[in-house]
Motif scaffolding. Structure first.
Motif, mmCIF file in Angstrom:
data_model
loop_
_atom_site.group_PDB
_atom_site.id
_atom_site.type_symbol
_atom_site.label_atom_id
_atom_site.label_comp_id
_atom_site.label_asym_id
_atom_site.label_seq_id
_atom_site.Cartn_x
_atom_site.Cartn_y
_atom_site.Cartn_z
ATOM 1 N N ALA A 251 -6.279 3.498 -5.556
ATOM 2 C CA ALA A 251 -7.232 4.354 -4.858
ATOM 3 C C ALA A 251 -8.603 4.296 -5.527
ATOM 4 N N ASP B 294 -8.942 0.637 -2.549
ATOM 5 C CA ASP B 294 -7.942 -0.012 -1.694
ATOM 6 C C ASP B 294 -7.092 0.990 -0.925
ATOM 7 N N ALA B 295 -7.223 2.278 -1.252
ATOM 8 C CA ALA B 295 -6.416 3.299 -0.586
ATOM 9 C C ALA B 295 -7.104 4.642 -0.743
ATOM 10 N N TRP B 296 -6.595 5.619 0.014
ATOM 11 C CA TRP B 296 -7.087 6.987 -0.072
ATOM 12 C C TRP B 296 -6.182 7.732 -1.047
ATOM 13 N N VAL B 297 -6.784 8.388 -2.032
ATOM 14 C CA VAL B 297 -5.991 9.014 -3.081
ATOM 15 C C VAL B 297 -5.028 10.056 -2.501
ATOM 16 N N ALA C 130 -0.731 3.700 -8.234
ATOM 17 C CA ALA C 130 -1.197 4.218 -6.945
ATOM 18 C C ALA C 130 -2.588 4.833 -7.096
ATOM 19 N N GLY C 131 -2.770 5.588 -8.188
ATOM 20 C CA GLY C 131 -4.074 6.169 -8.439
ATOM 21 C C GLY C 131 -5.128 5.115 -8.714
ATOM 22 N N PHE D 83 -6.145 7.692 -10.894
ATOM 23 C CA PHE D 83 -7.441 7.572 -10.223
ATOM 24 C C PHE D 83 -8.581 7.776 -11.221
ATOM 25 N N MET E 110 -2.069 8.359 -1.045
ATOM 26 C CA MET E 110 -1.118 7.917 -2.065
ATOM 27 C C MET E 110 -0.221 9.071 -2.514
ATOM 28 N N GLY F 168 0.799 -1.216 0.000
ATOM 29 C CA GLY F 168 0.000 0.000 0.000
ATOM 30 C C GLY F 168 0.832 1.266 0.000
ATOM 31 N N TYR F 169 0.537 2.149 0.964
ATOM 32 C CA TYR F 169 1.238 3.437 1.016
ATOM 33 C C TYR F 169 2.745 3.255 1.159
#
Length: 237
Positions: free
Chosen positions: A47, A51-54, A43-44, A164, A57, A17-18
């Motif tokens: 998100a 799976d993650a917060w933009v 990464a985008g 993203f 990232m 992840g991050y």
């Protein structure tokens, strides 16, 4: 090659992840052949999948950018301007790059260092390379870090946001960035060829001029040249 890197980067981002994004971007800054466009696009996309917060990232990528840039800066600063000058005196004539060229390059960078660092952080390949002259010139660390942070934040935000927005079509980012990278590569290649051609034309004259400025430099070791330049700097300080 790109597909393999993309698959590997995807595995790292999925697994870590991050932290994975931060590590990959830091490595990319030290080893430019790993394209940041792939890492940031992924990464985008991660998100976009939820799976993650933009924003997370972007922050992770920016931390990685600053860490990677500081590594290159530190390595170059450890060599320092005196040792760099000794290297140029001892070996620069082989590629047609002498003390006068170094003086001009240093003067140019000193005048435009802030703009150069800020702008180059948003240009493929140069975004990594710019840390090297900044380190050689020992640009104030706080200023270098701040400009690297700002430039990297812009670059990372644009590419993560693009990944993203594009989702599973994130690879389309490369359709835009690769032409710019090709231009940079061609420019660097032409500069290298120019130096080689120049060395064939200037080598004898350059060696004679530098032998006059530094008698016996051709027989001196690199460490002896460093000591000579350090003594000269001490006398002039």
């Amino acid at each position: 090659m790109l597909d393999s890197l993309a698959d590997w980067a995807a595995d790292v981002v999925d697994a870590l992840g991050y932290v994975g994004v931060a590590v990959l971007v830091a490595v990319e800054n030290v080893f430019p052949p790993i394209p940041s466009e792939v890492v940031l696009g992924l990464a985008g996309y991660a998100a976009a999948r939820g799976d993650a917060w933009v924003v997370g990232m972007v922050v992770a990528a920016t931390i990685g950018s600053v860490v990677g840039a500081l590594i290159l800066y530190g390595l170059s600063a450890a060599i320092g301007p005196i040792r760099l000058r000794a290297i140029v005196i001892r070996y620069g004539s082989w590629i047609g790059f002498g003390e006068e060229d170094l003086d001009r390059a240093e003067q140019w960078f000193d005048r435009r260092s802030r703009t150069a660092v800020l702008v180059c952080r948003c240009i493929p390949l140069l975004r990594s390379i710019i840390s090297v002259p900044a380190g050689f010139r020992r640009m104030p660390l706080g200023v270098f870090t701040l400009l690297t942070l700002v430039g990297s934040l812009v670059w990372n935000t644009v590419l993560v946001a693009a990944g993203f927005a594009l989702g599973d079509r994130w690879e389309r980012i490369l359709d835009v960035t690769e032409p710019f990278q090709d231009v940079v590569v061609v420019g660097l290649a032409l500069a290298a060829v120019g130096l080689v051609v120049r060395s064939l034309v200037r080598s004898r004259r350059q060696r004679a001029a530098e032998e006059a400025a530094h008698p016996g430099y051709a027989e001196a070791t690199l460490e002896e040249l460093v000591e000579e330049l350090e003594d000269e700097a001490d006398r002039n300080s």
